[in-house]
Scaffold this motif. Sequence first.
Motif, PDB file in Angstrom:
ATOM      1  N   ASN A   1       0.814  -1.071  -0.115  1.00  0.00           N
ATOM      2  CA  ASN A   1       0.342   0.159   0.055  1.00  0.00           C
ATOM      3  C   ASN A   1       1.141   1.275  -0.172  1.00  0.00           C
ATOM      4  N   GLY A   2       0.359   2.546  -0.390  1.00  0.00           N
ATOM      5  CA  GLY A   2       0.928   4.065  -0.316  1.00  0.00           C
ATOM      6  C   GLY A   2       1.677   3.912  -1.952  1.00  0.00           C
ATOM      7  N   ASP A   3       2.605   4.683  -1.646  1.00  0.00           N
ATOM      8  CA  ASP A   3       3.394   4.746  -2.723  1.00  0.00           C
ATOM      9  C   ASP A   3       4.305   4.140  -3.776  1.00  0.00           C
ATOM     10  N   PRO A   4       3.839   3.561  -4.627  1.00  0.00           N
ATOM     11  CA  PRO A   4       4.230   2.006  -5.154  1.00  0.00           C
ATOM     12  C   PRO A   4       5.760   2.330  -6.188  1.00  0.00           C
ATOM     13  N   GLN A   5       6.100   3.508  -6.141  1.00  0.00           N
ATOM     14  CA  GLN A   5       7.525   4.173  -6.661  1.00  0.00           C
ATOM     15  C   GLN A   5       8.719   4.401  -5.153  1.00  0.00           C
ATOM     16  N   ARG A   6       8.406   3.257  -3.790  1.00  0.00           N
ATOM     17  CA  ARG A   6       9.378   2.928  -3.644  1.00  0.00           C
ATOM     18  C   ARG A   6      10.171   1.945  -4.259  1.00  0.00           C
ATOM     19  N   PHE A   7       9.316   1.351  -4.829  1.00  0.00           N
ATOM     20  CA  PHE A   7       9.837  -0.483  -5.225  1.00  0.00           C
ATOM     21  C   PHE A   7      10.217  -0.205  -6.588  1.00  0.00           C
ATOM     22  N   ALA A   8      10.399   1.185  -7.286  1.00  0.00           N
ATOM     23  CA  ALA A   8      10.517   1.094  -8.667  1.00  0.00           C
ATOM     24  C   ALA A   8      11.511   0.261  -9.244  1.00  0.00           C
ATOM     25  N   GLU A   9      12.633   0.131  -8.453  1.00  0.00           N
ATOM     26  CA  GLU A   9      13.365  -0.833  -8.961  1.00  0.00           C
ATOM     27  C   GLU A   9      13.849  -1.874  -9.000  1.00  0.00           C
ATOM     28  N   TYR A  10      12.669  -2.328  -8.318  1.00  0.00           N
ATOM     29  CA  TYR A  10      12.162  -4.160  -8.191  1.00  0.00           C
ATOM     30  C   TYR A  10      11.922  -4.229  -9.318  1.00  0.00           C
ATOM     31  N   ASP A  11      11.222  -3.378 -10.457  1.00  0.00           N
ATOM     32  CA  ASP A  11      10.659  -3.488 -11.882  1.00  0.00           C
ATOM     33  C   ASP A  11       9.162  -4.977 -11.824  1.00  0.00           C
ATOM     34  N   LEU A  12       8.640  -4.821 -10.577  1.00  0.00           N
ATOM     35  CA  LEU A  12       7.532  -5.297 -10.315  1.00  0.00           C
ATOM     36  C   LEU A  12       6.042  -4.911 -10.150  1.00  0.00           C
ATOM     37  N   PRO A  13       4.956  -5.391 -10.921  1.00  0.00           N
ATOM     38  CA  PRO A  13       3.855  -4.061 -10.956  1.00  0.00           C
ATOM     39  C   PRO A  13       3.427  -4.681  -9.193  1.00  0.00           C
ATOM     40  N   VAL A  14       2.634  -3.107  -8.820  1.00  0.00           N
ATOM     41  CA  VAL A  14       2.782  -3.071  -7.202  1.00  0.00           C
ATOM     42  C   VAL A  14       1.092  -3.337  -7.087  1.00  0.00           C
ATOM     43  N   LEU A  15       0.670  -4.392  -5.953  1.00  0.00           N
ATOM     44  CA  LEU A  15      -0.865  -4.666  -6.054  1.00  0.00           C
ATOM     45  C   LEU A  15      -1.313  -3.956  -5.040  1.00  0.00           C
ATOM     46  N   PRO A  16      -1.539  -2.816  -4.602  1.00  0.00           N
ATOM     47  CA  PRO A  16      -2.466  -2.642  -3.577  1.00  0.00           C
ATOM     48  C   PRO A  16      -3.736  -3.310  -3.009  1.00  0.00           C
ATOM     49  N   ASP A  17      -3.882  -2.833  -1.554  1.00  0.00           N
ATOM     50  CA  ASP A  17      -5.420  -3.666  -1.522  1.00  0.00           C
ATOM     51  C   ASP A  17      -6.498  -3.091  -2.370  1.00  0.00           C
ATOM     52  N   SER A  18      -7.750  -4.242  -2.367  1.00  0.00           N
ATOM     53  CA  SER A  18      -9.077  -3.123  -2.979  1.00  0.00           C
ATOM     54  C   SER A  18      -9.725  -2.431  -2.054  1.00  0.00           C
TER      55      SER A  18
ATOM     56  N   LEU B   1      -4.780 -10.694   4.566  1.00  0.00           N
ATOM     57  CA  LEU B   1      -6.051 -11.848   3.446  1.00  0.00           C
ATOM     58  C   LEU B   1      -7.152 -10.728   2.231  1.00  0.00           C
ATOM     59  N   ALA B   2      -5.998  -9.590   2.616  1.00  0.00           N
ATOM     60  CA  ALA B   2      -6.301  -8.099   1.972  1.00  0.00           C
ATOM     61  C   ALA B   2      -5.302  -8.151   0.736  1.00  0.00           C
ATOM     62  N   GLY B   3      -4.351  -9.130   1.080  1.00  0.00           N
ATOM     63  CA  GLY B   3      -3.761  -9.215   0.364  1.00  0.00           C
ATOM     64  C   GLY B   3      -3.295  -9.772  -0.955  1.00  0.00           C
ATOM     65  N   VAL B   4      -3.389 -11.277  -0.420  1.00  0.00           N
ATOM     66  CA  VAL B   4      -3.977 -12.561  -0.818  1.00  0.00           C
ATOM     67  C   VAL B   4      -4.874 -11.827  -2.473  1.00  0.00           C
ATOM     68  N   LEU B   5      -6.507 -11.523  -1.524  1.00  0.00           N
ATOM     69  CA  LEU B   5      -7.105 -11.005  -2.559  1.00  0.00           C
ATOM     70  C   LEU B   5      -6.297 -10.529  -4.236  1.00  0.00           C
ATOM     71  N   ALA B   6      -5.424  -9.556  -3.714  1.00  0.00           N
ATOM     72  CA  ALA B   6      -5.390  -8.448  -4.709  1.00  0.00           C
ATOM     73  C   ALA B   6      -4.406  -8.954  -5.686  1.00  0.00           C
ATOM     74  N   GLY B   7      -3.645 -10.497  -4.855  1.00  0.00           N
ATOM     75  CA  GLY B   7      -2.855 -10.583  -6.123  1.00  0.00           C
ATOM     76  C   GLY B   7      -4.012 -12.399  -6.535  1.00  0.00           C
ATOM     77  N   LEU B   8      -5.133 -12.847  -6.120  1.00  0.00           N
ATOM     78  CA  LEU B   8      -5.846 -13.453  -6.562  1.00  0.00           C
ATOM     79  C   LEU B   8      -6.057 -12.449  -8.311  1.00  0.00           C
ATOM     80  N   ASP B   9      -6.863 -11.704  -7.812  1.00  0.00           N
ATOM     81  CA  ASP B   9      -7.306 -10.410  -8.345  1.00  0.00           C
ATOM     82  C   ASP B   9      -6.827 -10.010  -9.795  1.00  0.00           C
ATOM     83  N   TRP B  10      -4.911 -10.052  -9.350  1.00  0.00           N
ATOM     84  CA  TRP B  10      -4.209  -9.588 -10.407  1.00  0.00           C
ATOM     85  C   TRP B  10      -4.331 -11.364 -11.369  1.00  0.00           C
ATOM     86  N   ALA B  11      -3.865 -12.421 -10.215  1.00  0.00           N
ATOM     87  CA  ALA B  11      -3.443 -12.870 -11.484  1.00  0.00           C
ATOM     88  C   ALA B  11      -4.524 -13.663 -12.135  1.00  0.00           C
TER      89      ALA B  11
END
Length: 191
Positions: free
Chosen positions: A52-69, A77-87
């Motif tokens: 959660n928060g500003d995804p730019q702090r993880f920019a160097e990792y070049d990964l999709p950043v999924l906030p809780d929905s 569990l909210a993070g799991v849900l964000a991952g399931l939605d992405w998948a």
Amino acid sequence: MTRPLGVILAGGAATRMGGGDKCLREIGGRPILSHVIDRLTPQVDEIALNANGDPQRFAEYDLPVLPDSLPDRPGPLAGVLAGLDWAAKRGAEQIVTVAADTPFFPGDLVAQLMAKDAPLVLAASPSGRHPTFGLWPVALRDDLRAALLEGTRKIVLWTDAHGGKVAEFPDDDAFFNVNTPEDLARAEGLA
């Protein structure tokens, strides 16, 4: 069988560490997140980061950043849900989740979870279950969303209600997570 997608759970507030992103603290001269990515990459097809928060702090990792929905950081569990939605958007059937503050998890985590031949599996060691380390079916994402909206927060309550299985790992240290400055010092020693 295709490999699942990987989701690193980093959505917590890190209050015991004094705030900030625990996964960006360093052990062995590198951020904990780098260790987690290195360990997870050979086990999955793609990786995303739940944060959660500003995804730019993880920019160097070049990964999709999924906030809780869902608002108010309702927990992992909210993070799991964000991952399931992405998948689901990627056409995947399963994800594997790992905690962003646990740099020593098993190199065969995904293989052992999948060996249980069940759609929903959590990792366990002699000290108990490690619910942020699991194999999750995309097919249950709407059920999970409903449970979260109804107030479910404990992972094991939800997984037990869905017949979740357990994959046993022999080493407690593999699931050692960094929650406090003292833990960070211990992780440095384990590294």
